[in-house]
Structure formats: C-alpha cells, structure tokens
Design an enzyme around this catalytic site. Structure first.
Site, short mmCIF file in Angstrom:
data_model
loop_
_atom_site.label_atom_id
_atom_site.label_comp_id
_atom_site.label_asym_id
_atom_site.label_seq_id
_atom_site.Cartn_x
_atom_site.Cartn_y
_atom_site.Cartn_z
N ARG A 175 0.81 -1.23 0.00
CA ARG A 175 0.00 0.00 0.00
C ARG A 175 0.85 1.29 0.00
O ARG A 175 0.47 2.30 0.58
CB ARG A 175 -0.94 0.04 1.22
CG ARG A 175 -1.97 -1.05 1.25
CD ARG A 175 -2.93 -0.94 0.06
NE ARG A 175 -3.95 -1.95 0.16
CZ ARG A 175 -3.83 -3.18 -0.34
NH1 ARG A 175 -2.74 -3.55 -0.99
NH2 ARG A 175 -4.81 -4.05 -0.21
N CYS A 225 -10.89 -0.28 3.24
CA CYS A 225 -10.26 -0.48 4.55
C CYS A 225 -9.70 0.84 5.06
O CYS A 225 -9.03 1.58 4.32
CB CYS A 225 -9.14 -1.52 4.43
SG CYS A 225 -9.79 -3.20 4.31
N GLU A 295 -4.83 3.82 6.34
CA GLU A 295 -4.69 3.62 4.90
C GLU A 295 -5.37 4.80 4.19
O GLU A 295 -4.94 5.27 3.14
CB GLU A 295 -5.33 2.31 4.46
CG GLU A 295 -5.20 2.09 2.96
CD GLU A 295 -5.81 0.80 2.48
OE1 GLU A 295 -5.53 -0.25 3.08
OE2 GLU A 295 -6.56 0.84 1.49
N1 EPU Z 1 -11.31 -10.44 10.18
C1 EPU Z 1 -12.03 -10.51 11.35
N2 EPU Z 1 -13.01 -9.60 11.56
C2 EPU Z 1 -13.31 -8.63 10.66
C3 EPU Z 1 -12.57 -8.55 9.46
C4 EPU Z 1 -11.56 -9.47 9.25
O1 EPU Z 1 -11.79 -11.36 12.20
O2 EPU Z 1 -14.22 -7.82 10.94
C5 EPU Z 1 -10.26 -11.44 9.95
C6 EPU Z 1 -10.83 -12.72 9.37
O3 EPU Z 1 -10.17 -13.80 9.96
C7 EPU Z 1 -10.47 -12.65 7.92
C8 EPU Z 1 -9.13 -11.94 7.97
O4 EPU Z 1 -9.31 -10.99 9.05
O5 EPU Z 1 -10.41 -13.91 7.37
C9 EPU Z 1 -8.76 -11.20 6.72
O6 EPU Z 1 -9.82 -10.35 6.31
P1 EPU Z 1 -10.04 -10.02 4.76
O7 EPU Z 1 -10.01 -11.28 3.99
O8 EPU Z 1 -11.24 -9.14 4.64
O9 EPU Z 1 -8.73 -9.25 4.36
P2 EPU Z 1 -8.13 -7.89 4.90
O10 EPU Z 1 -6.70 -8.16 5.24
O11 EPU Z 1 -8.97 -7.26 5.94
C10 EPU Z 1 -7.14 -7.01 2.66
C11 EPU Z 1 -7.12 -5.62 2.03
C12 EPU Z 1 -8.41 -5.38 1.27
C13 EPU Z 1 -8.59 -6.48 0.22
C14 EPU Z 1 -8.62 -7.83 0.95
C15 EPU Z 1 -8.80 -9.03 0.02
C16 EPU Z 1 -5.83 -4.16 3.49
C17 EPU Z 1 -5.86 -3.14 4.57
N3 EPU Z 1 -7.01 -4.63 3.09
O12 EPU Z 1 -8.19 -6.97 3.62
O13 EPU Z 1 -8.28 -4.14 0.61
O14 EPU Z 1 -9.78 -6.29 -0.51
O15 EPU Z 1 -7.39 -8.01 1.68
O16 EPU Z 1 -7.73 -9.19 -0.82
O17 EPU Z 1 -4.77 -4.53 3.00
C18 EPU Z 1 -8.57 -1.79 0.88
O18 EPU Z 1 -7.35 -1.71 0.78
O19 EPU Z 1 -9.30 -0.77 1.00
C19 EPU Z 1 -9.17 -3.11 0.88
C20 EPU Z 1 -10.46 -3.31 1.12
#
Ligand code: EPU
Length: 307
Positions: A175, A225, A295
C-alpha cells in the site's frame, strides 16, 4: 467571494464554490478554495506555478474512494484528476500496453480488459478509484497490486517539469509507492502492461477475486479499509477482537460485516467518521498495544486533529 482567484486563462479548468462530497465514496467533504481539473501536463504545470506565486498549498483528489475530506470551506486548492482521462492502447505480440490518464477509473480499465480478453487487472474487479490514486497507494488485494501491472509512470514535478519513470525506478511496498515522498508532485498518466488472454479466463479470475472478498460490505458508503494491515497481522481481526464492530458515532458506524470498514450509515459528518477512526485505533492500542496506521488519506483536516 472565492478564497482564491485564478488568472482568467484558467477559467476552462478552475472552478469555485464546488463542494466535493459527491466526488467521494463516503459522500463527505466541503468546499476547497478552488477545484482545479487540468486536462494535460501543461495545465498542471501552469496551475502549480500560479499556486506557488500565491503561496497556496494543494492536494490531489482522484476517485475519492480512499479519502476523508474536511467539511465547510478549507483554504487549499484541490486538483481533481477527472480531466486526465485519455487511454491509448498498443499491442506488441502478446503484450498489451495501455497509456492512460491518472483520472481513468479502474472500473473502466477493467471493463476494457474484460471485453478484450486482456489479463492483469482481474484483481481490480469491484475496486473503486482511479489509476493515479491506485498507483500512489499501490492498491491491491491478495491476488495482486498495482506494481504488478505498471510499466511506466509520468509525473509533473513541483517545478513544472515532466518526468517519466520506469516501474523499476519506483520503490513499491505494501500500500505504498515512493513517488508520494516528494510533496507537490502530481502523477498525470501511466502505462500499464497487460497480456493477451481470453475473455473467459479473465472473467473467471475476476470472479474468483470478487468472491474472495465476499466478507466485505457491499453497497454502502465507505472508503474501503480504513487502516493498513500491521506486519504479520490483520487490522480487521484486531478491530473486531477489540469490540469495534458495535461502535458508532453520529451517522458513522463500524461495518457489522468487516471491522476495518467505516460506513456513512446515515448523514455522517467528517468529524463523526474521524472520531470513530480514532476511537477504534485507541481500542486496538488498549487491547493489543498495536498502533494501526491509516490507509485512508486526509484532505483539509488540520494536522493537530490528526495526532
Ligand atoms: N477479520 C475478522 N473480523 C473482521 C474482518 C476481518 O476477524 O471484521 C479477519 C478474518 O479472519 C479474515 C481476515 O481478518 O479472514 C482477513 O480479512 P479479509 O479477507 O477481509 O482481508 P483484509 O486483510 O482485511 C485485505 C485488504 C483489502 C482487500 C482484501 C482481500 C488491506 C488493509 N485490506 O483486507 O483491501 O480487498 O485483503 O484481498 O490490505 C482496501 O485496501 O481498502 C481493501 C479493502
């Protein structure tokens, strides 16, 4: 009476009294000193020279999908990249090069790639925003990020000169793109490199990428995010485990679906959203000792309010 007044020759691309809430996905934002929507590098360079003479600072707004903008009138100029919207495609053997303006939306690029059967942008399916913002924030998902598809980038430097960068000259990180380190530099266009493939395989890969994001809120006013994932952990998990999903302030609430999203649930103000962000960050720090990094970018919000 406008806060700023540009030379007459700028009238084709400078506007006043333009609230920018509708240009953001949170639907929040007040009125900048002026809104500059240049159509080429020359207009960017002219505007930069004028702002320097006036001693006025500026920020850049792309698709408005990752920013929180102050309300009311704020005395800075805001560049909006919507006028930088050209695309030009060339194909050499199996490689597809798309030269595009910073204001071109990811949605329109992906739609072109899907129709044409060009692979590389599948990870952007369903992601809002523009090419410029996406490159500068190295937007992405687990399937890829912008550094995977950027071949070259063009910037207008603070002194008005135009510089062309190859992807290799640019330092990329999670990012993050080091081009943001020079204040006053504006990304005006980029050349992306895709590969000739088939509509079916592009569609399938995009579908898989969208399905993998099933656990994210849809159809709500958000900015994606809010926090970056800290090294080796996940901001959504930390926020969730700290109890943030039940939080709301004014018209803003933490998404009940994914704790790293803040929704403008009902007429939220920038202050509601900002207070909620800080409350969440504080809670995670209390519970886990982790200081989450934003972010989301801020425009027009005083530095003191961001500490
Ligand atoms: N989780 C929770 N509670 C929540 C949300 C997440 O426990 O409320 C845990 C779950 O275990 C879940 C894990 O976190 O399986 C990962 O969550 P998710 O798959 O939604 O991935 P993320 O790391 O939160 C990242 C990017 C997203 C992107 C997704 C999918 C960042 C900050 N976010 O989210 O990007 O869409 O991976 O590839 O890197 C963005 O940058 O705006 C964004 C939405």
């Amino acid at each position: 009476m406008p806060l700023l007044s540009a030379p007459e020759r700028f009238s084709g691309f400078v506007a006043y009294d333009r609230p920018v809430a509708t240009l953001t996905t949170w639907g929040v934002g007040g009125t900048p000193g002026c809104l500059i929507s240049p159509r080429n590098n020359g207009e960017i360079a002219d505007s930069l020279a004028w702002l320097r003479t006036e001693g006025v600072s500026f920020e850049v707004l792309g698709g408005g999908s990752n920013v929180l903008i102050a309300e009311g009138e704020f005395p800075i100029a805001l560049f909006h990249t919507r006028g930088l919207c050209g695309t030009d495609v060339s194909i050499v053997k199996n490689e597809v090069f798309i030269e595009c303006g910073a204001g071109v939306t990811l949605r329109s690029l992906f739609s072109l790639a899907l129709r044409s059967g060009w692979s590389g942008l599948e990870f952007t399916a369903g992601i809002p925003g523009t090419v410029g913002g996406a490159i500068l924030g190295n937007a992405g998902t687990r399937e890829g990020d912008m550094r995977d598809v950027v071949s070259e980038v063009e910037t207008v430097e603070p002194d008005g000169s135009v510089r062309r960068w190859t992807a290799r000259e640019i330092v990329w990180d999670y990012r993050r793109c080091a081009l943001t380190e020079v204040k006053g530099r504006i990304l005006s266009s980029a050349k992306l490199k895709l590969a000739v493939s088939s509509r079916e395989s592009v569609f399938e890969a995009a579908r898989a990428s969208v399905l993998a994001r099933n656990g994210q809120p849809r159809g709500v006013k958000s900015a994606g995010c809010v926090f970056k994932n800290p090294p080796g952990d996940n901001a959504g998990r930390l926020l969730d485990a700290s109890g943030c999903k039940s939080f709301s302030i004014g018209g803003a609430r933490v998404s009940p679906v994914h704790a790293n999203f803040i929704e403008n649930y009902t007429g939220a103000s920038a202050e509601d959203i900002l207070s909620l962000m800080f409350l969440c960050r504080e809670r995670v720090f209390e519970h886990f000792g982790v200081e989450l990094e934003f972010e989301v970018k801020f425009i027009g919000i005083p530095m003191e309010r961001l500490r």
